[in-house]
Design a protein around this motif. Structure first.
Motif, short mmCIF file in Angstrom:
data_model
loop_
_atom_site.label_atom_id
_atom_site.label_comp_id
_atom_site.label_asym_id
_atom_site.label_seq_id
_atom_site.Cartn_x
_atom_site.Cartn_y
_atom_site.Cartn_z
N LEU A 1 -24.02 22.88 25.76
CA LEU A 1 -22.82 22.70 26.56
C LEU A 1 -22.40 24.05 27.14
CD1 LEU A 1 -20.89 20.21 27.01
CD2 LEU A 1 -19.46 21.18 25.20
N ASN A 2 -21.87 24.04 28.36
CA ASN A 2 -21.37 25.26 29.01
C ASN A 2 -19.88 25.12 29.33
OD1 ASN A 2 -24.02 26.56 29.30
ND2 ASN A 2 -24.41 24.98 30.83
N THR A 3 -19.21 26.25 29.46
CA THR A 3 -17.81 26.21 29.91
C THR A 3 -17.72 26.08 31.43
OG1 THR A 3 -17.65 28.62 30.20
CG2 THR A 3 -17.11 27.74 28.03
N GLY A 4 -18.75 26.60 32.12
CA GLY A 4 -18.65 26.76 33.56
C GLY A 4 -18.07 28.13 33.88
N ARG A 5 -17.88 28.42 35.17
CA ARG A 5 -17.33 29.72 35.57
C ARG A 5 -16.44 29.56 36.80
NH1 ARG A 5 -20.28 32.45 39.65
NH2 ARG A 5 -22.16 31.35 40.39
N TRP A 6 -15.81 30.65 37.19
CA TRP A 6 -14.85 30.61 38.29
C TRP A 6 -15.53 30.39 39.65
CZ3 TRP A 6 -9.95 29.97 37.15
CH2 TRP A 6 -9.45 30.44 35.94
N LEU B 1 -21.89 24.64 22.10
CA LEU B 1 -21.35 25.46 23.18
C LEU B 1 -22.08 26.80 23.22
CD1 LEU B 1 -19.13 25.55 25.37
CD2 LEU B 1 -17.67 26.70 23.70
N GLU B 2 -22.70 27.07 24.35
CA GLU B 2 -23.51 28.28 24.47
C GLU B 2 -22.71 29.43 25.07
OE1 GLU B 2 -27.35 29.76 27.03
OE2 GLU B 2 -27.47 27.81 26.05
N ASN B 3 -23.01 30.63 24.56
CA ASN B 3 -22.46 31.83 25.20
C ASN B 3 -23.21 32.04 26.51
OD1 ASN B 3 -24.59 32.40 23.11
ND2 ASN B 3 -24.60 34.38 24.12
N HIS B 4 -22.60 31.59 27.57
CA HIS B 4 -23.25 31.62 28.88
C HIS B 4 -22.39 32.48 29.80
CE1 HIS B 4 -26.76 29.78 30.68
NE2 HIS B 4 -26.09 29.46 31.78
N ARG C 1 -18.69 33.61 27.99
CA ARG C 1 -19.57 34.78 28.10
C ARG C 1 -19.58 35.60 26.82
NH1 ARG C 1 -19.25 40.04 29.43
NH2 ARG C 1 -16.98 39.88 29.52
N THR C 2 -18.46 35.61 26.10
CA THR C 2 -18.36 36.41 24.88
C THR C 2 -18.26 35.52 23.65
OG1 THR C 2 -15.94 36.46 24.94
CG2 THR C 2 -17.11 38.18 26.18
N ALA C 3 -18.55 36.11 22.50
CA ALA C 3 -18.41 35.38 21.24
C ALA C 3 -16.95 34.97 21.02
CB ALA C 3 -18.89 36.25 20.09
N GLU C 4 -16.02 35.84 21.42
CA GLU C 4 -14.60 35.53 21.25
C GLU C 4 -14.21 34.30 22.07
OE1 GLU C 4 -15.40 39.63 20.13
OE2 GLU C 4 -15.83 38.50 21.97
N SER D 1 -26.19 29.79 20.02
CA SER D 1 -26.16 31.24 20.25
C SER D 1 -27.39 31.66 21.04
CB SER D 1 -26.11 31.97 18.91
OG SER D 1 -26.07 33.39 19.12
N ASP D 2 -27.16 32.18 22.24
CA ASP D 2 -28.24 32.69 23.08
C ASP D 2 -28.23 34.22 23.01
OD1 ASP D 2 -29.83 33.63 25.27
OD2 ASP D 2 -29.58 31.69 26.28
#
Length: 242
Positions: A152-157, A208-211, A216-219, A237-238
């Motif tokens: 799964l990804n969050t997406g980006r702006w 949920l992948e750090n993408h 983008r960050t672990a936080e 975790s990528d």
């Protein structure tokens, strides 16, 4: 005859019991022999899988490397499992999905993961709802394939139009003007939460992948996963992205 048989069984049982207690046939205490463990040690295998992406990305368009070929290559290389990249699949028809499942089974490969793309960082609620519906459809595809976990990804702006520029800037891009990261996190958390009932129903763990974007960050990843707090949402975790 019957008496002799009963005596034999009784005496044999007593001899076995005596041996178990360390006694001789005369009842004297025996010094136990040193035990030698000859059973083989159990070794836990470190099973390794590969993504079909690894065959596609570096060898031209996806049409040049169908997933059927990736299954064959992964098996010949000795991998234990394979992850399917959805964008690489030639169809979403059930007959095609079951064909891939059968090929992986005969090749001795577990279909261990499903790599998908979606994004929830959109100010427009209708667009976010479309991405939720897309993700639910992808979860159901994973279920049809018998895959236990899905990326799964969050997406980006999406304010950086060139992917090369985004990579050159390590995945960092400016927000859409007038919107904050806190708003973006709220959109992502609410959208993923809408997907969780389907994930649970289908038995598919979302990772949920750090993408890019807010993941983008672990936080950022932990902020989302901890907010939803479901066993059906974990972390992929990528290490390359880190």
């Amino acid at each position: 005859m019957n008496s002799s048989r009963r005596s034999f069984i009784r005496n044999t049982g007593m001899a076995i019991a005596a041996a178990g207690m360390g006694l001789s046939c005369t009842g004297e205490k025996k010094t136990p022999a040193k035990e030698t463990d000859v059973s083989p040690k159990k070794i836990r295998r470190n099973r390794i899988g590969i993504s079909t992406y690894s065959f596609w990305q570096f060898n031209g368009p996806k049409e040049n490397v169908p997933i059927e070929d990736c299954i064959e290559k992964a098996a010949s290389m000795g991998f234990d499992g394979i992850e399917f990249l959805l964008r690489q699949m030639q169809s979403e028809e059930n007959s095609y999905l079951q064909k891939l499942k059968r090929l992986a089974f005969h090749a001795g490969l577990d279909i261990m993961g499903f790599s998908t793309h979606q994004g929830f960082i959109y100010p427009d609620k209708k667009t976010r709802d479309e991405q939720v519906a897309l993700t639910i459809q992808q979860i159901e595809l994973a279920y049809q394939l018998g895959i236990p976990t899905m990326r799964l990804n969050t997406g980006r702006w999406n304010t950086t139009k060139s992917f090369d520029d985004l990579m050159a800037n390590k995945g960092i891009e400016p927000n859409i003007e007038g919107y904050t990261d806190d708003q973006g996190f709220e959109w992502v958390i609410d959208s993923i939460a809408e997907c969780m009932p389907t994930a649970e129903k289908c038995g598919v763990v979302l990772g949920l992948e750090n993408h890019w974007g807010l993941g983008r960050t672990a936080e950022g990843v932990l902020r989302i996963v901890n907010a939803i707090n479901s066993p059906w949402l974990q972390i992929t975790s990528d290490t390359g992205n880190f």
